[in-house]
Structures are given as C-alpha cells and as structure tokens.
Design a protein around this motif. Sequence first.
Motif, short mmCIF file in Angstrom:
data_model
loop_
_atom_site.label_atom_id
_atom_site.label_comp_id
_atom_site.label_asym_id
_atom_site.label_seq_id
_atom_site.Cartn_x
_atom_site.Cartn_y
_atom_site.Cartn_z
N UNK A 116 0.84 -1.20 0.00
CA UNK A 116 0.00 0.00 0.00
C UNK A 116 0.87 1.25 0.00
N UNK A 117 1.89 1.29 0.85
CA UNK A 117 2.77 2.46 0.92
C UNK A 117 3.53 2.65 -0.39
N UNK A 118 3.98 1.56 -0.96
CA UNK A 118 4.70 1.65 -2.24
C UNK A 118 3.78 2.18 -3.34
N UNK A 119 2.55 1.71 -3.36
CA UNK A 119 1.58 2.19 -4.34
C UNK A 119 1.30 3.68 -4.17
N UNK A 162 10.03 0.95 6.27
CA UNK A 162 9.61 0.95 4.86
C UNK A 162 9.08 2.32 4.46
N UNK A 163 8.32 2.94 5.35
CA UNK A 163 7.82 4.28 5.06
C UNK A 163 8.97 5.27 4.90
N UNK A 166 10.42 5.42 1.56
CA UNK A 166 9.61 6.11 0.54
C UNK A 166 9.79 7.62 0.75
N UNK A 167 10.88 8.14 0.26
CA UNK A 167 11.29 9.51 0.61
C UNK A 167 10.28 10.56 0.19
N UNK A 168 9.54 10.33 -0.88
CA UNK A 168 8.55 11.34 -1.27
C UNK A 168 7.39 11.39 -0.29
N UNK A 169 7.06 10.26 0.35
CA UNK A 169 6.02 10.28 1.37
C UNK A 169 6.50 10.97 2.63
#
Length: 244
Positions: A116-119, A162-163, A166-169
């Motif tokens: 979900x986070x990757x998406x 994991x979050x 995801x540097x843009x998040x």
Amino acid sequence: MSKLDTAEKIIAYFKEKQCSNSEDRLAPEECATALAYANLLRDKLYPALQFIWWIDKKNVDELIRPWYCRTLPFPIKFYYPGKFERQSRTLFECLYPIEDNITDIENKVYSDARKCLTLLSTRLEDSNYFFGDSPTILDATLYSYLALLLKIPLPNPTLQNHLKACTNLVKYVSRISQMYFEHENQEYEQRKADENTHTVKKDSESEFPNKRRNQVFAGVFATLAMAVYAVSNGLVRVHTFFLI
C-alpha cells in the motif's frame, strides 16, 4: 488541541485550513480514484496500524501501555488500554477468522501495508498532493496515518522503516506538517534538536514520555482519531479511540 470527534468537525477543520472536500472541485473520475484510495487505506494500512499499536507485543509492552499509564488519569488508565487491545483483537479475528498463527497474520498485514505504501509513493511521485497543488480530504486522511507511523518511536519499526524508505512520502508528511500544523511542527523539531544537543545527558533524558512529549503524542493520537472516523465508515467509532 480541541476535540475533533465527528466527521463534520474534521471536514470543517480542514476546509477552514483551505483543504477542500474532493467533491468540491474534482472531476467524477478523480472522485472515484480518491474513494478507491480511501478504501485502500481502510483495508490495508489501518489494520497494520492496529497491529502495530495493540497486537505487536514489543510495541505494546515497551511503548503503548507505558504511555497510556503515564498519560491517562486514574482509574481509566487501567481500563482503556485493555479495551482497545480487545477491540483490535476482535478486528483481526474478523479479518482472519481461520488463521490462528500470529506470525502468519503479522507477515500478511505488513506485506499488504508495504504494498500500500509503495503504491501511494508511486502515485504521488513528485506532486505536492494527490490531486494537484491543493490538498483534499484524501490528503488529510493519509497524512493522519503517515504522520503517526513516521514520528512515533516504535520499538518494532518494521513498517516504519519501509515508510522512511519512501522519501517522497516523508517529504509529503513534512510539507503538510509545516503548512497546516506549523506550531506543533516547530515544537516537534525544536524538541528533536534539543535532544540531539543533550545526548550526553542520557540518564536525565531516559524517562519517556515527559510532559511535553505527552502533549505532542496526544496531538498525534488525536490526528489518528480523525482519520479512523473519516475512512472507517462506522467500522470503528472515533470516540473509542479519542482520549484527549
């Protein structure tokens, strides 16, 4: 921080902050996309947060229960943690009625949440928000999930790591914090700077949480309550999580 304990109050707050409802300006297909992502958060990310908070033994024993016991007044500090843990276990019994291996459940929950986070990261790319240059209620909901997961010092940081990858998040959370929660964000950053400056004084700083940290933590919990009410559509009542 004032109570935002109904969907109407939540939406009104973000409208006041110039965060309009998706239906106000989005095309029909964009509204459908926003609804799909809201359902994704409810089905894949929300269970993971519940697992992190109330099922993961390391988090519960080392962080969650001690924080509630220090923060809540007597006698409710002995009541609510157990109540919330039972509610979460009931949720997982409904989601996995046949599965009895907690390790298998954990692997499944975290796998779904990572996907979900990757998406979400792929969908956001380098945009400021999910639909253009101004936020919608979807952004408000997602922020409340991600800010909680990103900023709390979890003893078991599996999904948190994991979050952070995801540097843009991560930038997305920081941007919204600075824009809409400027005062709270400044306090948070100042506290981090102070802690880094005084790392040699570990003995005097080891007790967690202190009074200021309690207040910031309370604000983050309130933010989670907003998201839960807004996206769960009655699955979990916000007043059972809102303790401020």
